[in-house]
Design an enzyme around this catalytic site. Structure first.
Site, PDB file in Angstrom:
ATOM      1  N   TRP A 134      59.707 -16.021 -94.850  1.00 57.01           N
ATOM      2  CA  TRP A 134      60.288 -17.353 -94.634  1.00 57.01           C
ATOM      3  C   TRP A 134      59.607 -18.026 -93.445  1.00 57.01           C
ATOM      4  O   TRP A 134      59.385 -19.231 -93.450  1.00 57.01           O
ATOM      5  CB  TRP A 134      61.795 -17.188 -94.365  1.00 57.01           C
ATOM      6  CG  TRP A 134      62.532 -18.470 -94.108  1.00 57.01           C
ATOM      7  CD1 TRP A 134      63.099 -19.290 -95.039  1.00 57.01           C
ATOM      8  CD2 TRP A 134      62.798 -19.079 -92.833  1.00 57.01           C
ATOM      9  NE1 TRP A 134      63.691 -20.353 -94.426  1.00 57.01           N
ATOM     10  CE2 TRP A 134      63.523 -20.252 -93.071  1.00 57.01           C
ATOM     11  CE3 TRP A 134      62.492 -18.739 -91.517  1.00 57.01           C
ATOM     12  CZ2 TRP A 134      63.955 -21.093 -92.052  1.00 57.01           C
ATOM     13  CZ3 TRP A 134      62.912 -19.575 -90.504  1.00 57.01           C
ATOM     14  CH2 TRP A 134      63.637 -20.737 -90.773  1.00 57.01           C
ATOM     15  N   HIS A 135      59.268 -17.219 -92.449  1.00 55.89           N
ATOM     16  CA  HIS A 135      58.645 -17.810 -91.260  1.00 55.89           C
ATOM     17  C   HIS A 135      57.214 -18.254 -91.524  1.00 55.89           C
ATOM     18  O   HIS A 135      56.689 -19.103 -90.811  1.00 55.89           O
ATOM     19  CB  HIS A 135      58.652 -16.803 -90.096  1.00 55.89           C
ATOM     20  CG  HIS A 135      59.975 -16.699 -89.424  1.00 55.89           C
ATOM     21  ND1 HIS A 135      60.948 -15.834 -89.851  1.00 55.89           N
ATOM     22  CD2 HIS A 135      60.507 -17.354 -88.372  1.00 55.89           C
ATOM     23  CE1 HIS A 135      62.022 -15.955 -89.078  1.00 55.89           C
ATOM     24  NE2 HIS A 135      61.784 -16.872 -88.171  1.00 55.89           N
ATOM     25  N   GLY A 136      56.559 -17.685 -92.515  1.00 50.81           N
ATOM     26  CA  GLY A 136      55.191 -18.123 -92.778  1.00 50.81           C
ATOM     27  C   GLY A 136      54.476 -17.182 -93.715  1.00 50.81           C
ATOM     28  O   GLY A 136      54.778 -15.991 -93.761  1.00 50.81           O
TER      29      GLY A 136
ATOM     30  N   PHE B 120      58.326 -24.131 -89.882  1.00 52.30           N
ATOM     31  CA  PHE B 120      58.979 -23.333 -90.913  1.00 52.30           C
ATOM     32  C   PHE B 120      59.769 -24.230 -91.838  1.00 52.30           C
ATOM     33  O   PHE B 120      60.429 -23.819 -92.705  1.00 52.30           O
ATOM     34  CB  PHE B 120      59.887 -22.270 -90.283  1.00 52.30           C
ATOM     35  CG  PHE B 120      59.155 -21.442 -89.242  1.00 52.30           C
ATOM     36  CD1 PHE B 120      57.853 -21.012 -89.479  1.00 52.30           C
ATOM     37  CD2 PHE B 120      59.751 -21.129 -88.042  1.00 52.30           C
ATOM     38  CE1 PHE B 120      57.162 -20.277 -88.528  1.00 52.30           C
ATOM     39  CE2 PHE B 120      59.077 -20.385 -87.085  1.00 52.30           C
ATOM     40  CZ  PHE B 120      57.783 -19.969 -87.331  1.00 52.30           C
TER      41      PHE B 120
END
Lengths: 388, 445
Positions: free
Chosen positions: B295-297, B445
């Protein structure tokens, strides 16, 4: 309720405004000088240069850059100019790497009208800065931050704008996307039509005989010079605005056009890219004429042309990338041409020749590119790749 | 409010406002369709249709360079002037907050499927729930039941809301501009040339990044709460003194609470949670942290960050347990350990590549220097005194002085103290705000 909220809000607003007024005074006399020193290197130079100088040379890196391996004469164009101007007028310089007309415009806007009359401003016009690569350079955000300080607004406000990044602070990725968009969409008078396709062609399939280094260099030349100037170009508008401001403030303005490395451009692409560069040059010269600004055209400067370069090696100090960084031969020659125009004398005059000979011995001894000690020169590779 | 929210978002890139509109309308429609049916398979279809399209859009735009960017489709699109802009848009920009509003929208569809929420009939109202500007780009990720009720309740301006909203905005801005941005300057200096710094400097950079990311995101969350409160809307608290946590599980109850609870409700519990034994629990935890990393990257450093936190979570849960938690010294050591774990894993979070992360770890733990520089030539990272001052003030205020939320704390102080703190923070923001632009860390994000 509305009245209650209004009273509450305005009493606090008054307190905050009073606090900000006091804070501005405290900031001005304590941290502001440090911030100017730290974030806007040339801000103080603007005031001193215009106070002390009769002739103010505004330049980007081309004014001062020299090759530390071969160029032992490190005088700037402005320094050389002072050698020629011997009538008592003082030449002051404001130099900043990566600067362009938009930022010089902000500097000139800063000047008060009354004290400038009669001074001469010489502005180096670097054609490459009108193209997308320079226009959307990654350095631009920090340049714009510096330019926040070219203002007469209360210092605290400038600090607030800086802290809250209230300037053109687009990041490198955003600027990269603008560059790419330009390269993809602007039509060029070449079979490949756009910079993007031209560059892709070189990188992928055509000229497979070229070394990767030369391909990279060719790509850089296309990206830096492959654009068509028109009146919509931001730099052209900035130059026009500079002319207007100088007229309004009674400043004598001289543009001088810097020579690009046509030699390498020609070696790499024949006439293809050079034609585009020359067309842009013609466009600028026509506009300068229309605006009535005095112009010294060093675009075809003899010292920077291909005949001399082929004979003696290029006088451009960056061999792998298109820049307007010159050794002392070119810097001196540029200064001589500017001085000749200002003093209305021929470069061949006895007086000028005497000055020239004063530095020529050093030039001869020290300033030819030494092919054996500097980094591999692209010219030798171009010769191998293309000429053989 | 809807227009303001779309203007706020579209002002940056109008194309991405269209993307948010598409997500909103698809989820609104799907939720209504599934609610209409009593057949489980139909209801499931519409739920998974909504989740699938949401995740597809998220994947295509957020993970563009990872997914579409290098494919033949991208090549084909890029060579036509009419479509090339799509590739340029995706390649160089990520729609701000796409992960936040996508998760918020998914939670609505799942809640309707579970019968916990009644679907909204009016698409305009639902669009506002997704796009409400204070929390649009970086959360908190709100639930429909809580936000929707407040958004459409009758509201008249309350002085207390304005006061508290202003306090949160000021305090949040202080944490972001004076604390986080000043720390960022030091951290950036290190990471731009990490091999040239001494071991002590490497520890300092790791320490400072921990607080940079915290105050950056906490500051934003407070500002989001403050902005919403000006309209009488009370958003959830996203942080609760995380560095007082004695264990990794407790840390995640205090850090980015809206995301942690989202993962708990929509992944951890449905997968099995802690009701089905150690193995299922371990699997659920690792799945949650893997997803959180992703989700963060879309890069391996973020996945390593997520998984390493997951492993430390299990380590704390199964091995450390509650040891030492009853004793003040023990509690202090537990807190130190938890903060240390977090600081160490954040190296993955900050590094540009796995290679850089491992370089930093080698310097941190082995004292090995990969560069050819002699010890005497290594650089020492230093921070100006203001950086330490604001970090100390921020930490002490946040973790020890303010027992409850900042606005409440300010409200309980006398006029002189309150305004002294206000003016101190204002001075710090105005005179010492970081000069280099550091966008909010969580905007990406």
């Amino acid at each position: 309720m509305a009245k209650k909220i209004g009273v509450w809000f305005f009493t606090r607003l008054l307190v905050v405004v009073a606090f900000l007024l006091v804070l501005n005074e405290i900031y001005k006399s304590t941290l502001y000088p440090r911030d100017v020193q730290k974030y806007s290197r040339v801000k103080n130079r603007i005031d001193s240069a215009f106070a002390l100088g009769d002739i103010i040379y505004l330049g980007e890196s081309s004014n001062t850059s020299f090759n530390p391996w071969t160029d032992t004469l490190n005088q700037s164009i402005g320094d050389f100019l002072q050698l020629y101007i011997q009538d008592g007028r003082r030449v002051e310089q404001i130099t900043h790497e990566g600067y362009h007309p938009g930022l010089f415009l902000k500097m000139l806007n800063l000047l008060p009208e009354d004290v400038q009359s009669g001074k001469t401003v010489i502005l180096g016009v670097n054609m490459r800065t009108c193209g997308p690569t320079a226009m959307f350079s990654g350095n631009e955000a920090s340049n714009q931050r510096e330019a926040l300080f070219y203002s007469r607004r209360p210092p605290l406000l400038t600090r607030i704008f800086m802290g809250l990044h209230f300037y053109d602070n687009r990041n490198e990725l955003e600027r990269e996307s603008l560059k790419v968009q330009w390269w993809r969409t602007q039509k060029l008078p070449v079979p490949e039509e756009t910079v993007m396709l031209w560059n892709e062609g070189i990188a992928q399939n055509c000229h497979s005989e070229l070394s990767p280094e030369i391909k990279a260099m060719a790509g850089a030349y296309i990206k830096e010079f492959g654009f068509i100037l028109d009146d919509e170009n931001q730099r052209v508008s900035d130059l026009k605005e500079i002319v207007n401001i100088c007229k309004a403030k009674g400043i004598n303005l001289i543009f001088h056009v810097l020579p690009p490395n046509r030699y390498h451009a020609k070696r790499l692409f024949g006439e293809k890219l050079v034609k585009i560069m020359d067309a842009n040059h013609d466009f600028l010269m026509e506009r300068f004429k229309q605006w009535g600004v005095e112009t010294v055209d060093n675009y075809f400067l003899n010292e920077a042309n291909e005949i001399n370069a082929a004979k003696k090696g290029s006088y451009f100090t960056d061999q792998w990338y298109p820049t307007e960084h010159f050794n002392a031969h070119i810097r001196r020659a540029i200064a001589e041409n500017i001085a000749a125009r200002m003093l209305k004398k021929s470069p061949e005059s006895q007086e000028f020749q005497a000055i020239k000979s004063g530095v020529s011995l050093q030039l001869e001894q020290n300033n030819y590119p030494n092919w054996s000690i500097v980094m591999p020169l692209s010219d030798s590779l171009i010769r191998t790749d293309i000429l053989n | 409010m809807l227009l303001a929210s779309y203007f706020f978002y579209g002002f940056w890139k109008i194309e991405f406002a269209g993307l948010m509109l598409l997500t909103s309308l698809l989820d609104w429609f799907s939720a209504r369709q599934l609610h209409k049916s009593s057949v489980k398979s139909v209801r499931l279809f519409w739920m998974w249709f909504a989740i699938g399209t949401d995740l597809f859009l998220l994947f295509m735009f957020k993970y563009f360079n990872f997914a579409l960017g290098k494919s033949w489709i991208a090549d084909a699109l890029y060579h036509h002037n009419e479509t090339a802009w799509i590739i340029e848009l995706g390649k160089y920009t990520i729609p701000a907050g796409i992960s936040f509003y996508t998760f918020q929208s998914i939670s609505y569809v799942v809640d309707v499927y579970r019968g916990e929420e009644v679907p909204e009939n009016n698409p305009i109202k639902f669009m506002l729930f997704v796009s409400f500007f204070p929390q649009l780009v970086a959360g908190p990720i709100e639930r429909f039941g809580k936000l929707h009720t407040q958004l459409f309740a009758k509201y008249s301006p309350q002085l207390e809301d304005l006061k508290n909203g202003g306090r949160l905005l000021l305090y949040g801005l202080f944490l972001k501009v004076a604390v986080a941005d000043n720390l960022a300057g030091v951290v950036d200096q290190f990471y731009s040339n990490h091999l040239q710094y001494t071991g002590a400097s490497t520890w300092l950079a790791a320490f400072m990044f921990t607080f940079q990311v915290y105050y950056d995101f906490f500051g934003y969350s407070l500002m989001a709460q403050g902005a919403a409160l000006l309209f009488g809307i009370d958003l959830m608290d996203n942080f609760n003194k995380p560095f007082l946590a004695g264990s990794v599980p407790e840390f995640w109850h205090r850090w980015h609470i809206s995301l942690s609870t989202w993962f708990r409700d929509y992944i951890f519990i449905p997968v099995g949670g802690n009701r089905s034994g150690k193995w299922i629990l371990s699997f659920s935890v690792l799945l949650v942290f893997f997803t959180s990393g992703l989700w963060h990257g879309a890069n391996s450093t973020m996945i390593y960050f997520g998984l390493s936190q997951g492993l430390l979570y299990l380590f704390d849960r199964f091995i450390v347990g509650r040891r030492g938690s009853e004793h003040p010294v023990g509690l202090f050591l537990r807190r130190l350990k938890t903060g240390f774990f977090f600081m160490i894993t954040l190296v993955f979070f900050r590094s540009q590549s796995l290679d850089q992360s491992f370089d930093v770890y080698r310097i941190l733990f082995q004292g090995v220097h990969i560069s050819n520089a002699n010890a005497a030539e290594l650089l020492k990272l230093s921070a100006e005194s203001q950086v330490w001052l604001f970090l100390t003030v921020g930490f002490v205020f946040d973790h020890f002085i303010m027992k409850n939320r900042a606005d409440k704390w300010f409200g309980n102080q006398n006029l002189a103290l309150r305004w002294s703190v206000y003016l101190f923070m204002l001075t710090a923001i105005l005179l010492f705000g970081g000069a280099v632009n550091h966008p909010f860390v969580y905007f990406q994000f």
